[in-house]
Design an enzyme around this catalytic site. Structure first.
Site, PDB file in Angstrom:
ATOM      1  N   ASP A   1      69.598  16.366  42.820  1.00 27.69           N
ATOM      2  CA  ASP A   1      68.739  15.624  41.858  1.00 27.69           C
ATOM      3  C   ASP A   1      67.378  16.345  41.661  1.00 27.69           C
ATOM      4  O   ASP A   1      67.349  17.246  42.233  1.00 27.69           O
ATOM      5  CB  ASP A   1      68.772  14.113  42.000  1.00 27.69           C
ATOM      6  CG  ASP A   1      68.311  13.882  43.670  1.00 27.69           C
ATOM      7  OD1 ASP A   1      67.663  14.713  44.116  1.00 27.69           O
ATOM      8  OD2 ASP A   1      68.635  12.741  44.007  1.00 27.69           O
TER       9      ASP A   1
ATOM     10  N   HIS B   1      77.882  19.017  42.170  1.00 26.27           N
ATOM     11  CA  HIS B   1      76.927  18.124  41.650  1.00 26.27           C
ATOM     12  C   HIS B   1      75.614  18.380  41.941  1.00 26.27           C
ATOM     13  O   HIS B   1      74.806  18.268  43.101  1.00 26.27           O
ATOM     14  CB  HIS B   1      77.266  16.759  42.357  1.00 26.27           C
ATOM     15  CG  HIS B   1      76.552  15.598  41.843  1.00 26.27           C
ATOM     16  ND1 HIS B   1      77.245  14.478  40.918  1.00 26.27           N
ATOM     17  CD2 HIS B   1      75.473  15.047  42.034  1.00 26.27           C
ATOM     18  CE1 HIS B   1      76.159  13.949  40.690  1.00 26.27           C
ATOM     19  NE2 HIS B   1      75.105  14.012  41.382  1.00 26.27           N
TER      20      HIS B   1
ATOM     21  N   ASP C   1      87.063  19.025  43.798  1.00 27.18           N
ATOM     22  CA  ASP C   1      85.963  19.927  42.962  1.00 27.18           C
ATOM     23  C   ASP C   1      85.504  19.373  41.747  1.00 27.18           C
ATOM     24  O   ASP C   1      85.774  20.088  40.553  1.00 27.18           O
ATOM     25  CB  ASP C   1      86.426  21.418  42.911  1.00 27.18           C
ATOM     26  CG  ASP C   1      85.413  22.273  42.373  1.00 27.18           C
ATOM     27  OD1 ASP C   1      84.244  21.914  42.809  1.00 27.18           O
ATOM     28  OD2 ASP C   1      85.709  23.546  42.057  1.00 27.18           O
TER      29      ASP C   1
ATOM     30  N   GLU D   1      78.345  17.198  46.250  1.00 31.23           N
ATOM     31  CA  GLU D   1      76.651  17.453  46.238  1.00 31.23           C
ATOM     32  C   GLU D   1      76.536  17.932  47.401  1.00 31.23           C
ATOM     33  O   GLU D   1      76.833  17.642  48.777  1.00 31.23           O
ATOM     34  CB  GLU D   1      76.067  15.948  45.974  1.00 31.23           C
ATOM     35  CG  GLU D   1      74.553  16.223  45.920  1.00 31.23           C
ATOM     36  CD  GLU D   1      74.052  15.034  45.415  1.00 31.23           C
ATOM     37  OE1 GLU D   1      73.008  15.095  44.887  1.00 31.23           O
ATOM     38  OE2 GLU D   1      74.641  13.931  45.637  1.00 31.23           O
TER      39      GLU D   1
END
Length: 501
Positions: free
Chosen positions: A96, A422, A473, A482
């Protein structure tokens, strides 16, 4: 050595000393569950280089001219302005665009510990590793520049997670959150103190002035952590939970911070603090995992060196506690779980963080035991340094591709690795390729696609497979796909050791 062994332990040690090359031996030991997966020898040097390069992909702020992860650009250049402070820089924790201080500080501590133990083996990668540490410590110095105040987070996690946009484009609120004497945060303050103290050791010879600056700030921050006690998530629950709540409390960080200050200063004040407060701070509680949240095991391993090498007899219990941890993660132990393919398995989300942290601790403790010419004890059984190194190597080998899927869980290492991680910046076209802003919700069309990420976040280690060694995946599977800075940080030390050996 015999001075610090009971007679029964000395006899046990002498009886098993010839087993040093083979490790764990006991009539009660259980057969290994590990399966062999034939692969060529791993290129640990290449993996080490990439594990350090990863941190450049996580940088926030104005990027330097020597930036090697060139698909990234400047971001977060006004961070801190919400409270009129400069909080530009530091690292995004994972996939993020948040800057969470708690995991960032732990990442810094572990990168520093990696260099303290194995930096002499890194050769040409040592400057890059120091740059990775300094990128974090420069930010932590900014975050602790005001007396009795620590800025612990930049960004609104709920709003950030509602968008899928590049850090270069982010337009979500860059809210700033802090702890102070009225709303304490002993856990994050203790971890920052540990990070700055550990980093001061790294820079002691190459940059004495910077090292001293780090150490003096570490002392100040630890004083704040100890004087105003309380978990930071008590006052900041909506902002830090469930992302980085202090689930284990703040006591472990106080012990951890004191241990690092003892190592960095050799000041008896911190040794006396540990002696007086160790039990209150949970020194003898049983833990068998080491992470950004729980530092008890790390503190025990670190303090065991004071007994093993420095012969501080009053810290003998930390060697015993360190042994208990070692015994709890051995294959076949009742408290350990391994996948059918041989991967240490602690929990479903981001399990690789426990694999890398445990592997680092095994190699570090093996180093201490070797220096002290002793072993670990599991009841009536002996565990040698060679055995610990073997277990750690198998875990790293699994991560690099020695597993049932023949997949490397490090992006860019080997021929088969995760392609849809991610990670916002990796999954969206770079600013150089697509200079037009990608708005908050526009990125979700790429988030849900099955196309490989256009930018390889080289060196990133993802959360890893499930308990059955399976890995889909899928970009949406953040628990397994992530990456995070605190997965890589302890791996740097482990790879440095393996690259040399």
């Amino acid at each position: 050595m015999a001075l610090y062994l009971s007679s029964s332990r000395l006899i046990t040690f002498l009886s098993f000393i010839l087993l040093l090359s083979n490790g764990f031996s006991s009539s009660s030991s259980r057969p290994s569950i590990h399966h062999r997966h034939h692969l060529d020898n791993h290129n640990y040097k290449d993996a080490l280089s990439k594990s350090i390069l990863f941190f450049e992909g996580q940088r926030s702020g104005k990027l330097p001219p020597n930036q090697r992860m060139t698909w990234r650009s400047n971001s977060g250049l006004s961070d801190g302005s919400a409270l009129n402070v400069d909080l530009v820089g530091g690292y995004y924790d994972a996939g993020d665009n948040m800057k969470f201080g708690f995991p960032m500080a732990f990442t810094t501590t572990m990168l520093s510990w990696s260099l303290i133990e194995f930096g002499g083996l890194m050769k040409s990668e040592l400057p890059n590793a120091k740059d990775a540490i300094r990128w974090a410590t420069d930010f932590l110095l900014k975050a602790t520049s005001h007396p009795d105040t620590i800025y612990v987070q930049v960004g609104d996690p709920n709003m950030d997670h509602a968008c899928w946009e590049r850090p270069e484009d982010m337009d979500t609120p860059r809210s700033v959150f802090k702890v102070d004497k009225n709303n304490p945060g002993s856990d994050i303050a203790g971890e920052i103190a540990a990070a700055l103290a550990a980093a001061s050791i790294v820079f002691r010879k190459c940059d004495p002035s910077y090292s001293n600056h780090l150490l003096q700030r570490a002392i100040t921050v630890f004083t704040f952590a100890d004087k105003y006690r309380g978990p930071y998530s008590a006052g900041l629950a909506p902002e830090v939970c469930p992302f980085y709540c202090s689930y284990s409390g703040y006591q472990d960080e106080l012990l951890w911070g004191a241990a690092w200050l003892q190592k960095a200063t050799n000041n008896p004040t911190y040794l006396n603090y540990i002696k007086a407060n160790g039990q209150i701070l949970g020194a003898d509680e049983f833990d068998n995992m080491f992470s950004w949240d729980n530092k008890h095991v790390g503190a025990r391993i670190l303090l065991s060196k004071e007994f093993l090498i420095q012969k501080v007899k009053s810290l003998e219990e930390y060697k015993e506690h360190a042994d208990s941890f070692i015994c709890s993660v051995l294959p076949g132990a009742s408290s350990s779980q391994y996948t059918p393919g041989g991967l240490l398995f602690k929990m479903g989300e981001s399990n690789m963080q426990y694999v890398t942290s445990t592997s680092f601790l095994l190699l570090t403790y093996a180093k201490y035991l070797t220096s002290a010419r002793t072993v670990a004890y599991c009841g009536g059984s002996v565990v040698t340094p060679a055995r610990l190194r073997s277990i750690a190597k198998k875990q790293v080998d699994y991560l690099l591709g020695g597993n049932p899927l023949k997949m490397s869980y490090m992006v860019g290492y080997g021929l088969k690795y995760p392609r849809r991680i991610h990670h916002r910046g990796s999954s969206l076209p770079s600013v150089a390729v697509h200079p037009t802003r990608i708005q908050c919700h526009d990125g979700f069309s790429l988030f849900t696609s099955q196309s490989p990420n256009p930018n390889d976040l080289v060196g990133a280690v993802v959360g890893g497979p499930d308990q059955n060694d399976q890995f889909p995946d899928e970009r949406s599977d953040y628990g397994r796909s992530e990456p995070a800075t605190y997965i890589n940080a302890p791996l740097v030390g482990a790879l440095a050791y393996l690259a040399r050996s």
